[in-house]
Design a protein around this motif. Structure first.
Motif, PDB file in Angstrom:
ATOM      1  N   ALA B 149      22.509 -16.919   4.017  1.00 20.86           N
ATOM      2  CA  ALA B 149      22.906 -17.826   5.095  1.00 20.86           C
ATOM      3  C   ALA B 149      23.767 -17.104   6.131  1.00 20.86           C
ATOM      4  O   ALA B 149      23.607 -17.298   7.335  1.00 20.86           O
ATOM      5  CB  ALA B 149      23.660 -19.027   4.518  1.00 20.86           C
ATOM      6  N   LYS B 150      24.685 -16.266   5.669  1.00 21.09           N
ATOM      7  CA  LYS B 150      25.533 -15.521   6.600  1.00 21.09           C
ATOM      8  C   LYS B 150      24.685 -14.514   7.401  1.00 21.09           C
ATOM      9  O   LYS B 150      24.930 -14.261   8.580  1.00 21.09           O
ATOM     10  CB  LYS B 150      26.657 -14.804   5.848  1.00 21.09           C
ATOM     11  N   LEU B 151      23.691 -13.934   6.730  1.00 18.25           N
ATOM     12  CA  LEU B 151      22.767 -13.012   7.399  1.00 18.25           C
ATOM     13  C   LEU B 151      22.052 -13.739   8.537  1.00 18.25           C
ATOM     14  O   LEU B 151      21.905 -13.202   9.647  1.00 18.25           O
ATOM     15  CB  LEU B 151      21.756 -12.508   6.371  1.00 18.25           C
ATOM     16  N   TYR B 152      21.616 -14.964   8.268  1.00 19.09           N
ATOM     17  CA  TYR B 152      20.981 -15.766   9.317  1.00 19.09           C
ATOM     18  C   TYR B 152      21.975 -16.046  10.439  1.00 19.09           C
ATOM     19  O   TYR B 152      21.639 -15.937  11.621  1.00 19.09           O
ATOM     20  CB  TYR B 152      20.472 -17.077   8.732  1.00 19.09           C
ATOM     21  N   GLY B 153      23.195 -16.403  10.072  1.00 15.19           N
ATOM     22  CA  GLY B 153      24.219 -16.675  11.078  1.00 15.19           C
ATOM     23  C   GLY B 153      24.402 -15.488  12.010  1.00 15.19           C
ATOM     24  O   GLY B 153      24.390 -15.626  13.238  1.00 15.19           O
ATOM     25  N   GLU B 154      24.529 -14.301  11.426  1.00 21.37           N
ATOM     26  CA  GLU B 154      24.670 -13.096  12.246  1.00 21.37           C
ATOM     27  C   GLU B 154      23.460 -12.920  13.175  1.00 21.37           C
ATOM     28  O   GLU B 154      23.604 -12.683  14.376  1.00 21.37           O
ATOM     29  CB  GLU B 154      24.794 -11.852  11.358  1.00 21.37           C
ATOM     30  N   GLY B 155      22.268 -13.043  12.594  1.00 24.73           N
ATOM     31  CA  GLY B 155      21.042 -12.815  13.373  1.00 24.73           C
ATOM     32  C   GLY B 155      20.875 -13.838  14.480  1.00 24.73           C
ATOM     33  O   GLY B 155      20.480 -13.505  15.603  1.00 24.73           O
ATOM     34  N   LEU B 156      21.176 -15.103  14.184  1.00 26.93           N
ATOM     35  CA  LEU B 156      21.013 -16.141  15.202  1.00 26.93           C
ATOM     36  C   LEU B 156      22.019 -15.937  16.338  1.00 26.93           C
ATOM     37  O   LEU B 156      21.670 -16.052  17.516  1.00 26.93           O
ATOM     38  CB  LEU B 156      21.176 -17.526  14.583  1.00 26.93           C
ATOM     39  N   ILE B 157      23.243 -15.604  15.984  1.00 27.26           N
ATOM     40  CA  ILE B 157      24.253 -15.329  17.021  1.00 27.26           C
ATOM     41  C   ILE B 157      23.805 -14.164  17.893  1.00 27.26           C
ATOM     42  O   ILE B 157      23.882 -14.209  19.124  1.00 27.26           O
ATOM     43  CB  ILE B 157      25.616 -15.030  16.356  1.00 27.26           C
ATOM     44  N   GLN B 158      23.304 -13.100  17.262  1.00 30.65           N
ATOM     45  CA  GLN B 158      22.841 -11.930  18.028  1.00 30.65           C
ATOM     46  C   GLN B 158      21.707 -12.319  18.985  1.00 30.65           C
ATOM     47  O   GLN B 158      21.678 -11.882  20.138  1.00 30.65           O
ATOM     48  CB  GLN B 158      22.378 -10.835  17.065  1.00 30.65           C
ATOM     49  N   SER B 159      20.797 -13.175  18.514  1.00 35.24           N
ATOM     50  CA  SER B 159      19.676 -13.537  19.385  1.00 35.24           C
ATOM     51  C   SER B 159      20.141 -14.459  20.517  1.00 35.24           C
ATOM     52  O   SER B 159      19.611 -14.381  21.629  1.00 35.24           O
ATOM     53  CB  SER B 159      18.525 -14.152  18.583  1.00 35.24           C
ATOM     54  N   TYR B 160      21.145 -15.287  20.276  1.00 35.48           N
ATOM     55  CA  TYR B 160      21.725 -16.088  21.368  1.00 35.48           C
ATOM     56  C   TYR B 160      22.407 -15.182  22.384  1.00 35.48           C
ATOM     57  O   TYR B 160      22.331 -15.429  23.588  1.00 35.48           O
ATOM     58  CB  TYR B 160      22.720 -17.128  20.824  1.00 35.48           C
ATOM     59  N   CYS B 161      23.080 -14.146  21.919  1.00 38.52           N
ATOM     60  CA  CYS B 161      23.725 -13.205  22.847  1.00 38.52           C
ATOM     61  C   CYS B 161      22.672 -12.535  23.722  1.00 38.52           C
ATOM     62  O   CYS B 161      22.856 -12.353  24.923  1.00 38.52           O
ATOM     63  CB  CYS B 161      24.531 -12.166  22.081  1.00 38.52           C
ATOM     64  N   GLU B 162      21.535 -12.173  23.093  1.00 38.27           N
ATOM     65  CA  GLU B 162      20.434 -11.548  23.824  1.00 38.27           C
ATOM     66  C   GLU B 162      19.848 -12.509  24.864  1.00 38.27           C
ATOM     67  O   GLU B 162      19.574 -12.117  25.994  1.00 38.27           O
ATOM     68  CB  GLU B 162      19.340 -11.147  22.812  1.00 38.27           C
ATOM     69  N   ALA B 163      19.680 -13.768  24.477  1.00 43.57           N
ATOM     70  CA  ALA B 163      18.941 -14.714  25.325  1.00 43.57           C
ATOM     71  C   ALA B 163      19.812 -15.406  26.360  1.00 43.57           C
ATOM     72  O   ALA B 163      19.333 -15.730  27.447  1.00 43.57           O
ATOM     73  CB  ALA B 163      18.254 -15.765  24.443  1.00 43.57           C
ATOM     74  N   TYR B 164      21.077 -15.671  26.037  1.00 41.81           N
ATOM     75  CA  TYR B 164      21.880 -16.571  26.885  1.00 41.81           C
ATOM     76  C   TYR B 164      23.163 -15.930  27.391  1.00 41.81           C
ATOM     77  O   TYR B 164      24.134 -16.633  27.666  1.00 41.81           O
ATOM     78  CB  TYR B 164      22.202 -17.859  26.128  1.00 41.81           C
ATOM     79  N   ASP B 165      23.181 -14.602  27.477  1.00 39.30           N
ATOM     80  CA  ASP B 165      24.325 -13.917  28.065  1.00 39.30           C
ATOM     81  C   ASP B 165      25.630 -14.303  27.372  1.00 39.30           C
ATOM     82  O   ASP B 165      26.649 -14.543  28.013  1.00 39.30           O
ATOM     83  CB  ASP B 165      24.398 -14.246  29.570  1.00 39.30           C
ATOM     84  N   MET B 166      25.571 -14.394  26.064  1.00 40.57           N
ATOM     85  CA  MET B 166      26.777 -14.676  25.292  1.00 40.57           C
ATOM     86  C   MET B 166      27.309 -13.369  24.696  1.00 40.57           C
ATOM     87  O   MET B 166      26.658 -12.324  24.768  1.00 40.57           O
ATOM     88  CB  MET B 166      26.481 -15.708  24.199  1.00 40.57           C
ATOM     89  N   GLN B 167      28.498 -13.450  24.115  1.00 48.27           N
ATOM     90  CA  GLN B 167      29.150 -12.260  23.557  1.00 48.27           C
ATOM     91  C   GLN B 167      29.720 -12.648  22.183  1.00 48.27           C
ATOM     92  O   GLN B 167      30.279 -13.743  22.034  1.00 48.27           O
ATOM     93  CB  GLN B 167      30.271 -11.823  24.503  1.00 48.27           C
ATOM     94  N   CYS B 168      29.564 -11.775  21.206  1.00 45.93           N
ATOM     95  CA  CYS B 168      30.022 -12.145  19.867  1.00 45.93           C
ATOM     96  C   CYS B 168      30.851 -11.051  19.204  1.00 45.93           C
ATOM     97  O   CYS B 168      30.707  -9.862  19.500  1.00 45.93           O
ATOM     98  CB  CYS B 168      28.827 -12.481  18.963  1.00 45.93           C
ATOM     99  N   TRP B 169      31.741 -11.511  18.343  1.00 36.76           N
ATOM    100  CA  TRP B 169      32.503 -10.624  17.456  1.00 36.76           C
ATOM    101  C   TRP B 169      32.250 -11.122  16.038  1.00 36.76           C
ATOM    102  O   TRP B 169      32.677 -12.233  15.663  1.00 36.76           O
ATOM    103  CB  TRP B 169      33.996 -10.663  17.789  1.00 36.76           C
ATOM    104  N   ILE B 170      31.530 -10.324  15.276  1.00 32.43           N
ATOM    105  CA  ILE B 170      31.145 -10.686  13.916  1.00 32.43           C
ATOM    106  C   ILE B 170      31.979  -9.850  12.949  1.00 32.43           C
ATOM    107  O   ILE B 170      32.019  -8.620  13.075  1.00 32.43           O
ATOM    108  CB  ILE B 170      29.636 -10.426  13.698  1.00 32.43           C
ATOM    109  N   TYR B 171      32.657 -10.508  12.018  1.00 28.20           N
ATOM    110  CA  TYR B 171      33.497  -9.801  11.046  1.00 28.20           C
ATOM    111  C   TYR B 171      32.951 -10.019   9.646  1.00 28.20           C
ATOM    112  O   TYR B 171      32.750 -11.162   9.224  1.00 28.20           O
ATOM    113  CB  TYR B 171      34.942 -10.303  11.120  1.00 28.20           C
ATOM    114  N   ARG B 172      32.739  -8.935   8.947  1.00 31.86           N
ATOM    115  CA  ARG B 172      32.296  -9.023   7.553  1.00 31.86           C
ATOM    116  C   ARG B 172      33.531  -8.872   6.670  1.00 31.86           C
ATOM    117  O   ARG B 172      34.066  -7.772   6.520  1.00 31.86           O
ATOM    118  CB  ARG B 172      31.248  -7.938   7.272  1.00 31.86           C
ATOM    119  N   PHE B 173      33.970  -9.992   6.132  1.00 29.70           N
ATOM    120  CA  PHE B 173      35.217 -10.062   5.362  1.00 29.70           C
ATOM    121  C   PHE B 173      35.025  -9.631   3.905  1.00 29.70           C
ATOM    122  O   PHE B 173      34.028  -9.972   3.282  1.00 29.70           O
ATOM    123  CB  PHE B 173      35.720 -11.519   5.256  1.00 29.70           C
TER     124      PHE B 173
END
Lengths: 324, 324
Positions: B149-173
């Motif tokens: 599920a977290k893998l999906y979260g990372e991937g979906l966020i990355q694809s939103y950044c690609e598509a919608y000019d968003m920016q993300c900070w992903i932390y693997r705790f």
């Protein structure tokens, strides 16, 4: 062997169904017919080893009921395959490719089906800069909702294998071509040429390098992997050692159609749409070591595809264009 | 800066809220209070820069409405954190960690919020054999529904950044400890010792090597990453260069409690449950290069955690045990 094929009325799934029936397997196809075509499976309806069921994989309880009856393996091919549609409709992959895989795995668990084959994608390597890309490439960054959904599918299947003594064969496909091909770049080019034989519009600047595999080679590869590898989790790239730029694909289609004087209208960038991976070339050494290799070159696969679409012009009609 | 914190009434989220308020930020916390505690945020309710809203992230329309009003960044910390519960309830991560991330991203898109911080997990490296594990480790195999599920979260966020000019900070705790800690191995040990000060049961054989980070260091790391890195997609491991075996954690807790004569009942295997990763050690060089480093050792983090739980015995009651 008794196999369920999800998406078994579609392009790859229906070819797989025919192949398994030929080998003497018992096959049940489930398909919601969103992209599947009756023309692809009706020849099997009188075969006692074949069953077709219209089924929406989003309906968890219906999937559980459908998977009852003693099956050895599920080939999970059903998916929304419209990679480029994701950024216009960003929840379609969640609905069609994420929730459905959970429903399939839960139905397998309920019915004690222990083996699953999954059609993943070379797009899962996202913006990799390793070419050809091996299965253990560095942790990828995703560029499409489609890729993210397939990534989840792979991960969820792996965790079910860990938790419930299941076994999986995951294949990361390049673009597949051949008989019953109903979406993609060659399909799009033929649709355009059917409308105007003098003009071909490209989504990209034509320089994107992609890999394409003939559907017959894809299916032989799937079965070879299942028959020759027996780990808990088996992951294979499935492509060709070749790549071809999109402009050359246009040339090959135009030439095979016997056309001339076609003007190309090229797009501005190597990527055809947001999230497109302008370079896909997979390292297929792992599957090749099991004795499989593609029989057709990319050029031959394109020509075979053009021949089939020329013989089946009905396939070009309708709203089946899904982008390259 | 104006920040929304999902899961902001929970362990890490409430500490982050306090930290951002201290820096002068305006903070809105949304939380369904499934794991969040009123005791963790009620001191902020009179702060004009603070808002609390009870919200279920599974309700897409409610999330869209909640995210209106002009916010700079979403810290997405809300999650089902029960890694080991997945194999008993394999759809909980789909509901709580997969669908919710899509709803958060859609609400951000609707409300033109361009920045997201996401709490991913070191579990995402699955069965890796590279230690310490860097962010670009080989393509991992997942061992838990939580990791998938977290893998999906990372991937979906990355694809939103690609598509919608968003920016993300992903932390693997890694596992986080400290004030307001309400689940995990130290919590479990203290619950056991509260019941029977002479016996400690381990899920595993005690040899598993894990990494633990103090919550204050975690939050400073998150903010450091956001302030010092400005790529479209920023991914950081967040842990310590140390590791500690689970038996030594037991020793540290017992010693800090001033107890003696405690008998250990060890489990049969290094992994404490199906899908447990018996070795987690992340390479934190990338974030360290931005000037961050942990201030507490694992031993000090455990001692700080024991102190807080001793001072807040109410936190040990209830059904908050979620496993290590």
């Amino acid at each position: 062997m008794r196999a369920i094929i999800t998406g078994g009325a579609g392009f790859i799934g229906s070819n797989l169904a025919d192949f398994l029936l030929e080998k003497g397997w018992t096959v049940k196809v489930v398909d919601n017919l969103s992209a599947g075509r009756k023309e692809f499976y009706e020849h099997n309806l009188k075969n006692p080893n074949y069953t077709f069921e219209k089924l929406d994989l989003k309906d968890a309880e219906a999937v559980k009921a459908s998977f009852a009856g003693g099956w050895d393996i599920v080939f999970h091919l059903a998916a929304n395959a419209d990679v480029k549609g994701g950024w216009k409709n960003p929840t379609i992959d969640l609905k069609e490719n994420v929730i459905t895989i959970s429903n399939v795995l839960e139905a397998m668990r309920e019915n004690k089906i222990k083996k699953i084959m999954f059609s993943s994608t070379g797009s899962i390597y996202g913006d990799t800069n390793v070419f050809p890309t091996p299965e253990d490439a560095p942790f990828p960054i995703q560029t499409s909702m489609y890729g993210a959904a397939k990534l989840y599918g792979e991960g969820l299947i792996q965790s079910y294998c860990e938790a419930y003594d299941m076994q999986c064969w995951i294949y990361r496909f390049v673009s597949i071509m051949g008989e019953r091909y109903t979406h993609g770049v060659v399909f799009n080019f033929l649709q355009q040429l059917a409308k105007d034989p003098k003009k071909l519009e490209f989504l990209s600047d034509g320089t994107a390098l992609k890999s394409y595999l003939y559907v017959g080679d894809c299916i032989r590869g799937i079965i070879q992997g299942i028959e020759k590898s027996n780990d808990k989790i088996n992951i294979f790239n499935l492509g060709t050692p070749e790549e071809m730029d999109v402009k050359t694909i246009g040339d090959t289609v135009v030439q095979k159609m016997g056309m001339s004087g076609v003007t190309y209208e090229l797009g501005p960038e190597p990527g055809g749409w947001i999230g497109d991976n302008p370079h896909i070339l997979l390292d297929i050494t792992k599957l090749q070591k099991l004795g499989w290799k593609p029989s057709l070159s990319i050029k031959e696969a394109i020509e075979r595809t053009v021949d089939w679409l020329k013989d089946n012009p009905w396939a070009l009609g309708g709203d089946y264009f899904r982008g390259p």
